[in-house]
Write a protein that holds these residues in place. Structure first.
Motif, mmCIF file in Angstrom:
data_model
loop_
_atom_site.group_PDB
_atom_site.id
_atom_site.type_symbol
_atom_site.label_atom_id
_atom_site.label_comp_id
_atom_site.label_asym_id
_atom_site.label_seq_id
_atom_site.Cartn_x
_atom_site.Cartn_y
_atom_site.Cartn_z
ATOM 1 N N MET A 133 0.826 -1.286 0.100
ATOM 2 C CA MET A 133 -0.154 0.106 0.158
ATOM 3 C C MET A 133 0.988 1.363 0.039
ATOM 4 N N ALA A 134 1.943 1.297 0.796
ATOM 5 C CA ALA A 134 2.893 2.421 0.831
ATOM 6 C C ALA A 134 3.457 2.647 -0.742
ATOM 7 N N TYR A 135 3.816 1.529 -1.149
ATOM 8 C CA TYR A 135 4.349 1.694 -2.561
ATOM 9 C C TYR A 135 3.488 2.085 -3.702
ATOM 10 N N THR A 136 2.284 1.746 -3.402
ATOM 11 C CA THR A 136 1.175 2.327 -4.382
ATOM 12 C C THR A 136 1.050 3.748 -4.144
ATOM 13 N N ALA A 137 0.884 4.104 -2.696
ATOM 14 C CA ALA A 137 0.554 5.630 -2.301
ATOM 15 C C ALA A 137 1.776 6.373 -2.931
ATOM 16 N N LYS A 138 2.883 5.855 -2.701
ATOM 17 C CA LYS A 138 4.221 6.746 -3.297
ATOM 18 C C LYS A 138 3.922 7.097 -4.923
ATOM 19 N N HIS A 139 3.558 6.162 -5.392
ATOM 20 C CA HIS A 139 3.337 6.377 -7.018
ATOM 21 C C HIS A 139 2.209 7.324 -7.382
ATOM 22 N N CYS A 140 0.977 7.154 -6.283
ATOM 23 C CA CYS A 140 -0.057 8.170 -6.670
ATOM 24 C C CYS A 140 0.192 9.720 -6.532
ATOM 25 N N VAL A 141 1.306 9.908 -5.442
ATOM 26 C CA VAL A 141 1.425 11.279 -5.356
ATOM 27 C C VAL A 141 2.924 11.965 -6.114
ATOM 28 N N ASN A 142 3.135 11.177 -7.149
ATOM 29 C CA ASN A 142 4.063 11.743 -8.200
ATOM 30 C C ASN A 142 3.705 13.083 -8.598
ATOM 31 N N LEU A 143 4.519 14.019 -8.925
ATOM 32 C CA LEU A 143 4.272 15.358 -9.310
ATOM 33 C C LEU A 143 3.733 15.588 -10.628
ATOM 34 N N GLU A 144 4.000 14.466 -11.602
ATOM 35 C CA GLU A 144 3.278 14.663 -12.881
ATOM 36 C C GLU A 144 2.155 13.598 -12.967
ATOM 37 N N GLY A 145 1.042 14.088 -13.450
ATOM 38 C CA GLY A 145 -0.101 13.012 -13.675
ATOM 39 C C GLY A 145 0.109 11.769 -14.284
ATOM 40 N N ARG A 146 0.939 11.944 -15.459
ATOM 41 C CA ARG A 146 1.102 10.707 -16.345
ATOM 42 C C ARG A 146 1.926 9.611 -15.744
ATOM 43 N N GLU A 147 2.772 10.061 -14.464
ATOM 44 C CA GLU A 147 3.671 9.041 -13.830
ATOM 45 C C GLU A 147 2.884 8.266 -12.877
ATOM 46 N N ARG A 148 1.434 8.863 -12.447
ATOM 47 C CA ARG A 148 0.550 8.155 -11.578
ATOM 48 C C ARG A 148 -0.194 7.033 -12.041
ATOM 49 N N PRO A 149 -0.637 6.029 -11.182
ATOM 50 C CA PRO A 149 -1.208 5.144 -11.954
ATOM 51 C C PRO A 149 -2.699 5.375 -12.172
ATOM 52 N N THR A 150 -3.293 4.275 -12.762
ATOM 53 C CA THR A 150 -4.804 4.698 -12.856
ATOM 54 C C THR A 150 -5.458 4.162 -11.681
ATOM 55 N N MET A 151 -6.923 4.165 -11.473
ATOM 56 C CA MET A 151 -7.646 3.843 -10.316
ATOM 57 C C MET A 151 -7.617 2.229 -10.474
ATOM 58 N N SER A 152 -7.801 1.808 -11.578
ATOM 59 C CA SER A 152 -7.969 0.242 -11.650
ATOM 60 C C SER A 152 -6.689 -0.340 -11.309
ATOM 61 N N ASP A 153 -5.389 0.261 -11.745
ATOM 62 C CA ASP A 153 -4.234 -0.260 -11.005
ATOM 63 C C ASP A 153 -3.993 -0.225 -9.295
ATOM 64 N N ILE A 154 -4.608 0.982 -8.871
ATOM 65 C CA ILE A 154 -4.837 1.033 -7.589
ATOM 66 C C ILE A 154 -5.681 -0.028 -6.721
ATOM 67 N N VAL A 155 -6.857 -0.359 -7.383
ATOM 68 C CA VAL A 155 -7.735 -1.151 -6.653
ATOM 69 C C VAL A 155 -6.974 -2.678 -6.821
ATOM 70 N N ALA A 156 -6.465 -2.859 -7.997
ATOM 71 C CA ALA A 156 -5.636 -4.043 -8.086
ATOM 72 C C ALA A 156 -4.782 -4.340 -7.126
ATOM 73 N N ASN A 157 -3.844 -3.209 -6.914
ATOM 74 C CA ASN A 157 -2.941 -3.387 -5.743
ATOM 75 C C ASN A 157 -3.393 -3.600 -4.470
ATOM 76 N N LEU A 158 -4.459 -2.724 -4.233
ATOM 77 C CA LEU A 158 -4.988 -2.891 -2.796
ATOM 78 C C LEU A 158 -5.731 -3.981 -2.304
ATOM 79 N N GLU A 159 -6.095 -4.654 -3.450
ATOM 80 C CA GLU A 159 -6.997 -6.187 -3.492
ATOM 81 C C GLU A 159 -5.719 -7.027 -3.046
#
Length: 794
Positions: free
Chosen positions: A745-771
């Protein structure tokens, strides 16, 4: 007259006998005037000539309104309380001395009538089979009596009713069972048309028209003055006195009370109704529909002269109804009810007394009681009622056919399946009740717009067939105890949120918009209401807070949501009360990961399954609410926008959101994408991991230090592999399997708060990681390397 006609007339006589008299015992029975006593004397009436039949009260020389937008048909008072039955009879509301309301009853099918209050005891007859009597004491229900009763009255700890089956005796019950049994026994051999109860005595008119009183007589309260049969109509009994209205001229006579201003007091004034307090009586005058009071207690406690006219507005002489009146209506009904009903006149008692079966000639020696036998005028009157009854039956059949055809009688409420305006917070002067207004042009446009947005993919949304209900402002004011401070539970994007209980018992959260002139200057506040109603009216998902309904009346704009019992995630993480380890169910890593997953699924639905897609723009921990089962749901769509159809598209717009959660790219470039919500969720995940606010002081005690963002605090530790140093100490150190889940979850959160939007995961990616992370909490033999990690950036 044929046998059939005789039978019909006889049955009609029995039917109409249930409305022969009005009786008002201690604390008053249900009329349009009530008297409350105790800490203060409060006299209330239902105001005439208004669109809503509101209640106005007088206390300590002050006049005030009670719920000016709610219509009531009858009220009654007792010791330190008064109650009202709302128009139609579906609900009962009571107020304590501080005017705090409480709903005691609600049922749209089993309606209330003949409300009475004796001291703190409240009773009412329902229209259910058997004419049940429901009773409450100290505003809590304590008994139900299944008996056929035509009238009921309440005294000090006991109640009495006259049977509706034309049998001898009365029925008495209550907490003072000894007194109830004694009073009931004294009426065993009398066939009573009605019964009124005072302190420790009771009075009623029998089938021959004679007024009979029984019980204690320490003050002469049962010493009935000489009278003719059927001379008296309305009765009002206090603690130690009794009063009655004469049928022919509506003048009053009182007896008992131990002398002074009560005994044998006759005002010479004509009254429409009278009600009794403990030691005084009040009446509604026929001349100008004003209220005057008299009696020893009135002069002693109020220091007001006899005949003093209370400064209330004109009071209705009876409830405004929409049914046909059996015995005619008041000539000024249309004016008194402001076009919203008719006030029925009481039927003449002498002509409605049930005849002896089957209309036998009067017994010999009955000449001294001229109106007790079934005379020729009586038969003509009953025949007239038979004709009226036939017409009424035909009209009833037509009404049933109409209801079936239109569906209005099947419980369908006024509904709205589209958009609605913004809520503007409560003003500083307390809530002001606004009159309902016609549907505005903007409301019509929103309804038309909703049809465009009516499409919705199935996605992961839960099945939901409900539509949004349109509430009146009065309904929501009642649900929140007039928007009391005690019911305030938070604030949203455009208003204050209150906890409420609807009239049908549902618990809800009600967001009320600001109505001040200053608030109206901000267009964003106005559009927030529109956004919430526009989006939530078409979005139904188990991880989105459901919209129950709305209200828009002139300046008032309110939204009604399902109530989230466990409040906001923010409060569980940052409230000072939650500082001890294991003090909350949230103090486990599995639960925190589950909450993050719930929120992610809700946002994923907005981005991928709503048509068109929706960007929330204000994802933060205070907008993630927890229901009774600790399921997380995304709330507050006041800043939401329709997003582009694809992630490659951008939408220029002025930055909006909450400091600490706003996407830096969005804030700098004023271009919003779905990745802006991803950033906000990343901050929320960091909150769940660290227990820190989005922006906090570097000193742990919060009393000093430099403000620091959570992203700047947590991300370096995650990158350097020192995650354990920033984890929330209120949660026990993660076990082996939990450590892997927390790290994911921490690894996922770190990618979510990247400064540039194109470097952030999609919501589907996030859901898969948290599942995946949640599954790791239940599988100690698994590892991160054995499963796929979805961190895909655009």
């Amino acid at each position: 007259m044929t046998t059939l006609t005789t039978a019909v007339v006889y049955l009609l006589g029995l039917l109409f006998s249930v409305v022969v008299f009005s009786v008002h015992g201690l604390g008053a029975g249900a009329t349009t005037v009530s008297v409350s006593y105790g800490s203060d004397v409060t006299i209330c009436g239902i105001v005439a000539g208004q669109p809503s039949q509101r209640i106005q009260c007088w206390r300590n020389s002050q006049v005030f309104d009670v719920y000016s937008d709610i219509s009531f048909e009858s009220i009654a008072g007792g010791r330190d309380l008064f109650c009202g039955v709302r128009s139609g009879g579906s609900s009962l509301v009571c107020w304590n001395p501080n005017l705090i309301p409480k709903r005691l009853y609600y049922n749209e099918t089993v309606l209330l009538s003949k409300l009475v209050i004796g001291d703190t005891q409240i009773c009412a007859i329902t229209n259910s089979t058997g004419l049940n009597v429901n009773c409450w004491r100290d505003r809590e229900e304590f008994s139900t009596l299944n008996a056929r009763i035509r009238s009921i009255s309440s005294g000090l700890g006991f109640n009495c009713g006259a049977p509706s089956n034309n049998t001898d005796g009365i029925i008495c019950f209550g907490t003072n069972s000894e007194l109830a049994s004694s009073i009931q026994g004294e009426f065993t051999n009398f066939r009573m048309l009605n019964i009124a109860v005072g302190g420790n005595h009771a009075c009623g008119v029998n089938s021959t028209g004679i007024l009979i009183c029984r019980g204690e007589n320490n003050f002469g309260q049962i010493d009935v003055p000489n009278h003719l049969p059927f001379e008296f109509s309305t009765l009002a009994l206090g603690l130690n006195h009794s009063c009655a209205l004469r049928r022919l001229n509506n003048t009053v006579i009182c007896w008992g009370g131990g002398g002074g201003n009560m005994s044998d007091y006759e005002t010479g004034i004509s009254f429409e109704s009278i009600v009794a307090g403990l030691d005084f009586t009040c009446g509604l005058t026929t001349n100008n529909l004003s209220v005057i009071c008299w009696g020893e207690g009135w002069v002693r406690n109020g220091s007001f002269p006899l005949g003093f006219e209370l400064p209330l507005r004109r009071i209705l002489p009876g409830p405004c109804v929409r049914s046909v009146c059996d015995c005619g209506s008041y000539t000024q009904s249309d004016t008194l009810c402001s076009g919203s009903g008719t006030i029925c006149k009481p039927c003449d008692i002498a002509s409605l007394v049930p005849p002896s079966p089957p209309l036998l000639p009067p017994p010999s020696g009955a000449g001294n009681v001229p109106r007790s036998s079934p005379s020729r005028p009586l038969r003509r009157g009953l025949l007239a009622f038979a004709i009226v009854g036939s017409i009424g039956t035909f009209a009833g059949i037509c009404t049933i056919i109409y209801c079936w055809w239109t569906g209005v009688c099947c419980g369908n409420k006024k509904i709205h399946n589209s958009v609605q305006p913004t809520i503007t917070g409560a003003n500083n002067n307390g809530p002001q009740f606004s009159n309902s207004s016609p549907v505005s042009r903007s409301s019509t446009i929103r309804r038309q717009a909703s049809r465009v947005f009516g499409r919705q993919r199935s996605g992961t949304s839960s099945k939901h067939a409900d539509r949004e209900e349109e509430f009146t402002f009065a309904d929501l004011a009642l649900a929140t105890d007039n928007f009391s401070h005690q019911n305030k539970i938070g604030a949203g994007s455009f208003g204050v949120v209150y906890r409420g209980k609807l009239i049908d018992g549902r618990e809800v959260a009600i967001k009320r918009g600001e109505t001040s002139q200053k608030a109206k200057k901000f267009q964003e506040k106005e559009s927030a209401f529109d956004s919430e109603l526009a989006f939530l009216s078409r979005l139904h998902h188990k991880h989105l807070v459901r919209l129950v309904g709305y209200c828009e009346e002139r300046e008032e704009k309110l939204l009604v949501y399902e109530y989230m019992k466990n409040g906001a995630l923010y409060d569980h993480l940052h409230d000072k009360k939650n500082v001890e380890k294991d003090s909350s169910l949230l103090n486990s890593w599995k639960m925190r990961i589950k909450i993050a997953l719930d929120a992610a699924r809700g946002i994923e639905y907005l981005h991928n399954y709503a048509v068109p897609p929706i960007i929330h723009r204000d994802i933060k921990s205070s907008n993630i609410l927890l229901d009774a089962n600790w399921v997380a749901r995304v709330s507050d769509f006041g800043l939401s926008l329709m997003g582009p159809e694809s992630e490659s598209e951008h939408r220029p717009t002025k930055a909006a959101g909450t400091v600490g959660y706003i996407d830096p790219e969005y804030y700098g470039l004023n271009v919003v994408t779905a990745k802006s919500d991803v950033y906000g969720l990343g901050v929320v995940m960091l909150e769940l991991l660290t227990g820190k606010r989005a922006i906090f002081k570097s000193n742990d005690d919060g009393n000093g230090g430099t403000p620091i963002t959570l992203v700047d605090y947590a991300v370096p530790a995650i990158i350097s592999g020192e995650l354990t140093n920033v984890l929330d100490k209120r949660v026990r150190p993660p076990e082996v399997n939990e450590a892997e889940a927390v790290e994911l979850m921490a690894y996922t959160a770190k990618h979510c708060v990247n400064l540039e939007g194109r470097e952030r995961p999609t919501m589907s990616d996030i859901v898969a990681n948290l599942e995946r992370a949640l599954s790791l909490c239940d599988d100690s033999h698994d590892s991160i390397s054995s499963g796929q990690i979805s961190i895909i950036s655009e």
